[in-house]
Motif scaffolding. Structure first.
Motif, PDB file in Angstrom:
ATOM      1  N   UNK A 163       0.811  -1.215   0.000  1.00  0.00           N
ATOM      2  CA  UNK A 163       0.000   0.000   0.000  1.00  0.00           C
ATOM      3  C   UNK A 163       0.847   1.269   0.000  1.00  0.00           C
ATOM      4  N   UNK A 164       2.193   1.115   0.034  1.00  0.00           N
ATOM      5  CA  UNK A 164       3.119   2.251   0.071  1.00  0.00           C
ATOM      6  C   UNK A 164       2.814   3.164   1.249  1.00  0.00           C
ATOM      7  N   UNK A 165       2.719   2.534   2.435  1.00  0.00           N
ATOM      8  CA  UNK A 165       2.442   3.268   3.662  1.00  0.00           C
ATOM      9  C   UNK A 165       3.464   2.874   4.725  1.00  0.00           C
ATOM     10  N   UNK A 166       3.694   3.750   5.669  1.00  0.00           N
ATOM     11  CA  UNK A 166       4.418   3.396   6.890  1.00  0.00           C
ATOM     12  C   UNK A 166       3.372   3.049   7.943  1.00  0.00           C
ATOM     13  N   UNK A 167       3.409   1.831   8.450  1.00  0.00           N
ATOM     14  CA  UNK A 167       2.400   1.376   9.398  1.00  0.00           C
ATOM     15  C   UNK A 167       3.058   0.913  10.687  1.00  0.00           C
ATOM     16  N   UNK A 168       2.371   1.131  11.793  1.00  0.00           N
ATOM     17  CA  UNK A 168       2.816   0.622  13.089  1.00  0.00           C
ATOM     18  C   UNK A 168       1.590   0.483  13.975  1.00  0.00           C
ATOM     19  N   UNK A 169       1.699  -0.405  14.956  1.00  0.00           N
ATOM     20  CA  UNK A 169       0.636  -0.568  15.942  1.00  0.00           C
ATOM     21  C   UNK A 169       1.165  -0.082  17.286  1.00  0.00           C
ATOM     22  N   UNK A 170       0.359   0.717  17.977  1.00  0.00           N
ATOM     23  CA  UNK A 170       0.772   1.348  19.221  1.00  0.00           C
ATOM     24  C   UNK A 170      -0.156   0.927  20.347  1.00  0.00           C
ATOM     25  N   UNK A 178       3.961  -1.598  19.471  1.00  0.00           N
ATOM     26  CA  UNK A 178       3.810  -3.048  19.589  1.00  0.00           C
ATOM     27  C   UNK A 178       4.407  -3.726  18.367  1.00  0.00           C
ATOM     28  N   UNK A 179       4.030  -3.222  17.189  1.00  0.00           N
ATOM     29  CA  UNK A 179       4.506  -3.768  15.915  1.00  0.00           C
ATOM     30  C   UNK A 179       4.829  -2.597  15.012  1.00  0.00           C
ATOM     31  N   UNK A 180       5.966  -2.636  14.342  1.00  0.00           N
ATOM     32  CA  UNK A 180       6.288  -1.605  13.362  1.00  0.00           C
ATOM     33  C   UNK A 180       6.882  -2.259  12.120  1.00  0.00           C
ATOM     34  N   UNK A 181       6.650  -1.615  10.969  1.00  0.00           N
ATOM     35  CA  UNK A 181       7.116  -2.176   9.704  1.00  0.00           C
ATOM     36  C   UNK A 181       8.502  -1.695   9.346  1.00  0.00           C
ATOM     37  N   UNK A 182       8.942  -0.618   9.972  1.00  0.00           N
ATOM     38  CA  UNK A 182      10.303  -0.109   9.794  1.00  0.00           C
ATOM     39  C   UNK A 182      10.596   0.818  10.967  1.00  0.00           C
ATOM     40  N   UNK A 192       2.529  11.039  12.295  1.00  0.00           N
ATOM     41  CA  UNK A 192       1.689   9.929  11.860  1.00  0.00           C
ATOM     42  C   UNK A 192       0.244  10.126  12.317  1.00  0.00           C
ATOM     43  N   UNK A 193      -0.659   9.644  11.504  1.00  0.00           N
ATOM     44  CA  UNK A 193      -2.078   9.685  11.854  1.00  0.00           C
ATOM     45  C   UNK A 193      -2.379   8.527  12.799  1.00  0.00           C
ATOM     46  N   UNK A 194      -3.057   8.817  13.910  1.00  0.00           N
ATOM     47  CA  UNK A 194      -3.412   7.794  14.895  1.00  0.00           C
ATOM     48  C   UNK A 194      -4.872   7.439  14.734  1.00  0.00           C
ATOM     49  N   UNK A 195      -5.129   6.167  14.484  1.00  0.00           N
ATOM     50  CA  UNK A 195      -6.496   5.703  14.259  1.00  0.00           C
ATOM     51  C   UNK A 195      -6.797   4.594  15.258  1.00  0.00           C
ATOM     52  N   UNK A 196      -7.701   4.806  16.220  1.00  0.00           N
ATOM     53  CA  UNK A 196      -8.057   3.729  17.157  1.00  0.00           C
ATOM     54  C   UNK A 196      -8.695   2.560  16.403  1.00  0.00           C
ATOM     55  N   UNK A 197      -8.252   1.341  16.715  1.00  0.00           N
ATOM     56  CA  UNK A 197      -8.787   0.169  16.028  1.00  0.00           C
ATOM     57  C   UNK A 197     -10.053  -0.359  16.687  1.00  0.00           C
ATOM     58  N   UNK A 198     -10.386   0.149  17.860  1.00  0.00           N
ATOM     59  CA  UNK A 198     -11.634  -0.236  18.494  1.00  0.00           C
ATOM     60  C   UNK A 198     -11.584  -1.646  19.076  1.00  0.00           C
ATOM     61  N   UNK A 199     -12.735  -2.095  19.606  1.00  0.00           N
ATOM     62  CA  UNK A 199     -12.803  -3.423  20.181  1.00  0.00           C
ATOM     63  C   UNK A 199     -12.073  -3.498  21.509  1.00  0.00           C
ATOM     64  N   UNK A 200     -11.683  -4.705  21.890  1.00  0.00           N
ATOM     65  CA  UNK A 200     -11.023  -4.927  23.180  1.00  0.00           C
ATOM     66  C   UNK A 200      -9.530  -4.662  23.142  1.00  0.00           C
ATOM     67  N   UNK A 201      -8.974  -4.490  21.949  1.00  0.00           N
ATOM     68  CA  UNK A 201      -7.517  -4.523  21.805  1.00  0.00           C
ATOM     69  C   UNK A 201      -6.795  -3.320  22.408  1.00  0.00           C
ATOM     70  N   UNK A 202      -7.432  -2.155  22.460  1.00  0.00           N
ATOM     71  CA  UNK A 202      -6.811  -0.918  22.958  1.00  0.00           C
ATOM     72  C   UNK A 202      -5.502  -0.640  22.212  1.00  0.00           C
ATOM     73  N   UNK A 205      -3.640   2.383  15.326  1.00  0.00           N
ATOM     74  CA  UNK A 205      -2.882   2.224  14.078  1.00  0.00           C
ATOM     75  C   UNK A 205      -2.174   3.540  13.795  1.00  0.00           C
ATOM     76  N   UNK A 206      -0.844   3.493  13.668  1.00  0.00           N
ATOM     77  CA  UNK A 206      -0.075   4.668  13.259  1.00  0.00           C
ATOM     78  C   UNK A 206       0.165   4.575  11.766  1.00  0.00           C
ATOM     79  N   UNK A 207      -0.195   5.629  11.052  1.00  0.00           N
ATOM     80  CA  UNK A 207      -0.156   5.580   9.589  1.00  0.00           C
ATOM     81  C   UNK A 207       0.496   6.840   9.047  1.00  0.00           C
ATOM     82  N   UNK A 208       1.503   6.654   8.229  1.00  0.00           N
ATOM     83  CA  UNK A 208       2.153   7.779   7.549  1.00  0.00           C
ATOM     84  C   UNK A 208       2.263   7.445   6.073  1.00  0.00           C
ATOM     85  N   UNK A 209       1.837   8.373   5.223  1.00  0.00           N
ATOM     86  CA  UNK A 209       1.834   8.136   3.780  1.00  0.00           C
ATOM     87  C   UNK A 209       3.177   8.534   3.178  1.00  0.00           C
TER      88      UNK A 209
END
Length: 478
Positions: A163-170, A178-182, A192-202, A205-209
């Protein structure tokens, strides 16, 4: 998706904004032609309302109120292609449109509403096609990631590259990645844009284009958020199952139904290898994670301790790692107290390690300490115990493992230790009194050290054992 501004830009339609120009960013989801006096009853949110003006009331105040009712129906805009016998648009209506940021577009009566509807409907269908294509591409990429990468980090990396994105989970609770791609530097994380993933996980998603937004960017992101939410929930269900299996194994060990040596391979498969300890935990009443959910705390994911709820306390088997203990305290909240046993050993047995952890917890609570290892806080070593309760605690702390071992194995470790101390540590005299070989005495005293964690040939060890023995004799505990 088509906006009001996009519609105005179509020269063939010759639309002109006469009011509410500040609201032309509104998106159009459908087009609806209506000449009734109450169009808000027949439209849906996002509809472009088209009218010849016949349903407009004649007076200024009535027209302003009519427009306000239309805006309350969440229409996207009003297009008026007035008939000659329709009431003219009044300044009151136009002022209301400016105030409510609601676009009012004027068209010639010759404009066929069917043509206008065609542009809107084609735009909606195109948006649906783009959404479908983007989602299909995302799910195909994810299916490929599932085949190629066994873990979440690998799958997220494949998604990011495609997707040509920088992604990470915080971790939304602790703020750590928690998880980062680079590798992410602090500046990149701030942007980076912070997007709550919702649910129980707390989890966020950190996203940078890497490049500019594409036409289907928002569609992709929504699909990605949904996909990751499902993935994280699947992992949480898996951890719930592991928690239940771990609790069953712990209960089996406590009830002596399973030998600890037989449980070792199971623990190693769960990442619990090397030096292990037992924990007795009194959870705080309020914390980021409850005692029932603490296994979901991200810092514990690599090798979560086995946990068993035992009458409000948590009993655990954990790696002998202070970082794990700190993660438990941070996750369960301020006020959590942890007692840590000595390393679990085959000679002492699992139940002895649990006893040590519980004793350390009791001492930690008495000393108002957040965490205490077995043996760190010594009581009654300098003076004799002042009560029967203190004497029992002292005997249980230093001689309990020997008494239990003698009872279950038919051995004589307590008598051996007592004779050794009475002979002032003289090996030859002790072996003579016990009528055993000197090498047998060496073996027994080594076993005393393994069971208690205290070396009986050192000054400190002799002092502890001697006071405990005198306390037991004076109170007739043995």
């Amino acid at each position: 998706m088509l906006t009001v501004a996009d519609l105005i830009a179509i020269e063939l339609l010759k639309l002109r904004a006469v009011a509410g120009a500040a609201g032309t960013h509104r998106q159009i989801t459908w087009a609806h032609a209506v000449d009734l006096p109450d169009p808000w009853r027949w439209i849906s949110p996002g509809d472009l309302v088209m009218t010849t003006g016949l349903g407009l009331p004649p007076t200024p105040d009535q027209q302003a109120a009519w427009l306000e009712r239309l805006v309350q129906g969440n229409a996207s805009a009003l297009v008026v292609a007035p008939r000659s016998d329709a009431p003219p648009l009044t300044p009151a209506l136009l002022e209301a449109a400016d105030r409510l940021l609601f676009p009012v577009l004027l068209a010639s009566f010759e404009l066929e509403f069917v043509k206008l509807s065609h542009y809107v409907i084609e735009s909606v269908l195109q948006a649906q096609r783009e959404r479908f294509n983007a989602s299909e591409r995302l799910f195909q990429t994810y299916a490929e990631a599932l085949r190629k990468a066994p873990d979440m980090a690998g799958r997220l990396t494949i998604l990011a590259n495609t997707l040509d994105l920088n992604l990470a989970l915080e971790d939304a609770v602790g703020g750590a990645l928690i998880v980062e791609t680079r590798p992410q530097d602090s500046a990149a994380l701030q942007q980076a844009e912070r997007i709550p993933l919702g649910g129980r996980s707390r989890v966020n998603l950190l996203l940078a284009r890497n490049n500019r937004r594409s036409a289907d960017d928002s569609i992709l992101i929504r699909s990605l958020v949904g996909l990751l939410g499902v993935e994280l929930e699947r992992l949480m269900i898996q951890r719930d199952q592991q928690r239940e299996e771990g609790a069953a194994l712990l209960r089996s060990l406590l009830d002596s139904e399973t030998e600890f040596s037989l449980a070792r391979p199971i623990l190693e498969r769960r990442g619990l290898a090397g030096s292990l300890v037992c924990l007795a935990i009194r959870p705080a009443t309020q914390g980021p994670w409850s005692a029932d959910e603490i296994h979901h705390a991200p810092p514990l994911h690599p090798a979560a301790p086995l946990l068993l709820d035992d009458n409000g306390l948590l009993v655990a088997i954990s790696r002998n790692d202070s970082a794990v203990f700190e993660a438990l305290r941070q996750g369960l909240g301020s006020g959590t107290v942890i007692g840590v046993s000595g390393p679990i050993a085959a000679a002492t047995g699992f139940r002895e390690s649990v006893r040590q952890a519980r004793l350390a917890l009791t001492q930690a609570i008495d000393l108002e300490s957040a965490q205490l290892r077995y043996g760190e806080a010594e009581t009654g070593l300098i003076m004799a115990p002042k009560s029967l309760a203190e004497a029992r605690a002292l005997v249980g702390r230093y001689l309990g493992p020997l008494i239990e071992h003698d009872r279950t194995q038919g051995a004589a470790l307590l008598r051996t230790l007592m004779t050794f101390l009475e002979n002032d540590g003289n090996w030859k005299a002790t072996a003579f009194d016990l009528e055993i070989h000197r090498q047998t005495l060496v073996y027994r005293l080594k076993l005393v050290e393994q069971l208690t964690g205290i070396k009986p040939t050192t000054t400190q060890g002799i002092a502890r054992f001697w006071i405990a023995l005198q306390a037991g004799k004076n109170t007739e505990l043995f």
